[in-house]
Write an enzyme that holds these catalytic residues in place. Structure first.
Site, PDB file in Angstrom:
ATOM      1  N   VAL A 121       1.090  -1.085  -0.234  1.00 34.20           N
ATOM      2  CA  VAL A 121      -0.004  -0.509   0.127  1.00 34.20           C
ATOM      3  C   VAL A 121       0.961   1.583   0.606  1.00 34.20           C
ATOM      4  CG1 VAL A 121      -2.062  -1.585   0.886  1.00 34.20           C
ATOM      5  CG2 VAL A 121       0.020   0.400   2.539  1.00 34.20           C
ATOM      6  N   CYS A 122       0.004   2.405  -0.645  1.00 32.80           N
ATOM      7  CA  CYS A 122       1.260   3.596  -0.968  1.00 32.80           C
ATOM      8  C   CYS A 122      -0.835   4.539  -0.789  1.00 32.80           C
ATOM      9  CB  CYS A 122       1.678   4.102  -1.400  1.00 32.80           C
ATOM     10  SG  CYS A 122       1.476   3.689  -3.272  1.00 32.80           S
ATOM     11  N   GLN A 123       0.486   6.131  -0.996  1.00 33.14           N
ATOM     12  CA  GLN A 123      -1.075   7.026  -0.701  1.00 33.14           C
ATOM     13  C   GLN A 123      -1.535   7.280  -2.067  1.00 33.14           C
ATOM     14  OE1 GLN A 123      -1.398   8.213   2.612  1.00 33.14           O
ATOM     15  NE2 GLN A 123      -3.587   9.012   2.112  1.00 33.14           N
ATOM     16  N   LEU A 150      -4.326   4.614  -0.734  1.00 33.82           N
ATOM     17  CA  LEU A 150      -4.755   4.794   0.262  1.00 33.82           C
ATOM     18  C   LEU A 150      -6.481   5.315   0.276  1.00 33.82           C
ATOM     19  CD1 LEU A 150      -1.932   3.906   3.200  1.00 33.82           C
ATOM     20  CD2 LEU A 150      -3.820   2.826   2.255  1.00 33.82           C
TER      21      LEU A 150
END
Length: 213
Positions: A121-123, A150
């Site tokens: 996951v990242c932004q 996210l």
């Protein structure tokens, strides 16, 4: 290798076996599908964002190995780039000046085996896709990424740690107060318009009292 054809001996090349490596495709999922991978299939969450975003908000019990780390190099070119960055992107968007983490793959390998199931996951979804590519090349076969990151997660979907919601962890700098500034300016302009409309004489007197340039 000697090969006999029609009674003649010829020099030929031996055909060795090729080393074939089967690569698994990265599985791109939405946030809800990602949550099912964790709950049903036992995927571990690997957060690859930089430390600043991770500290603002992250999924509880996730692992953190940043794909980019803060660039503190002190050569002249880096100092100039860092100064320009901090005066623009850093100031307005709160983005740190970073470089690729040279130890990313090795750090992941120290915590997980190539057979591990990892949800990256990242932004925004870009860094997790890049990280997945690096891990795939390193032999990891069970990798999934949350498409668009996210920022697409609804409040309460994951248990999180931090001072803000997961979807807002990428927001920092002046953009976080831009809406408030716009609201205040809008209120001031509306009040000024109403004052001039309903109290024109008082408004004219105030303008006459204002110092001229």
């Amino acid at each position: 290798m000697l090969e006999t054809r029609h009674g003649r001996t010829m020099v030929g090349k031996s055909l060795g076996r090729r080393n074939l490596q089967i690569k698994a495709d990265v599985n791109f999922v939405n946030a809800e599908e990602g949550k099912k991978l964790i709950a049903v299939e036992g995927y571990a969450i690997l957060d690859v964002r930089d430390k600043s975003q991770y500290d603002r908000a992250h999924i509880k019990s996730c692992y953190h190995v940043p794909l980019f780390i803060e660039n503190q190099d002190n050569d002249l070119g880096t100092i100039i780039k860092r100064t320009v960055h901090n005066n623009f992107s850093g100031l307005f968007f709160g983005l740190p000046f970073t470089k690729v983490n040279p130890d990313f793959v090795q750090s992941v390998k120290s915590q997980f085996s190539p057979e591990s199931k990892l949800l990256l996951v990242c932004q925004e979804g870009l860094r997790s896709a890049a990280a997945a590519s690096k891990l795939e090349q390193a032999g990891f076969a069970n990798i999934a990424c949350i498409t668009s990151g996210l920022q697409t997660v609804k409040p309460g979907m994951f248990d999180s740690v931090g001072s803000i919601e997961l979807q807002d962890a990428g927001k920092a700098g002046l953009v976080t107060i831009q809406g408030k500034i716009s609201a205040v300016l809008g209120t001031v302009l509306i009040c000024a318009f109403l004052f001039v409309t309903f109290f024109p004489e008082q408004a004219e007197k105030l303008l006459q009292m204002a110092p001229s340039g």
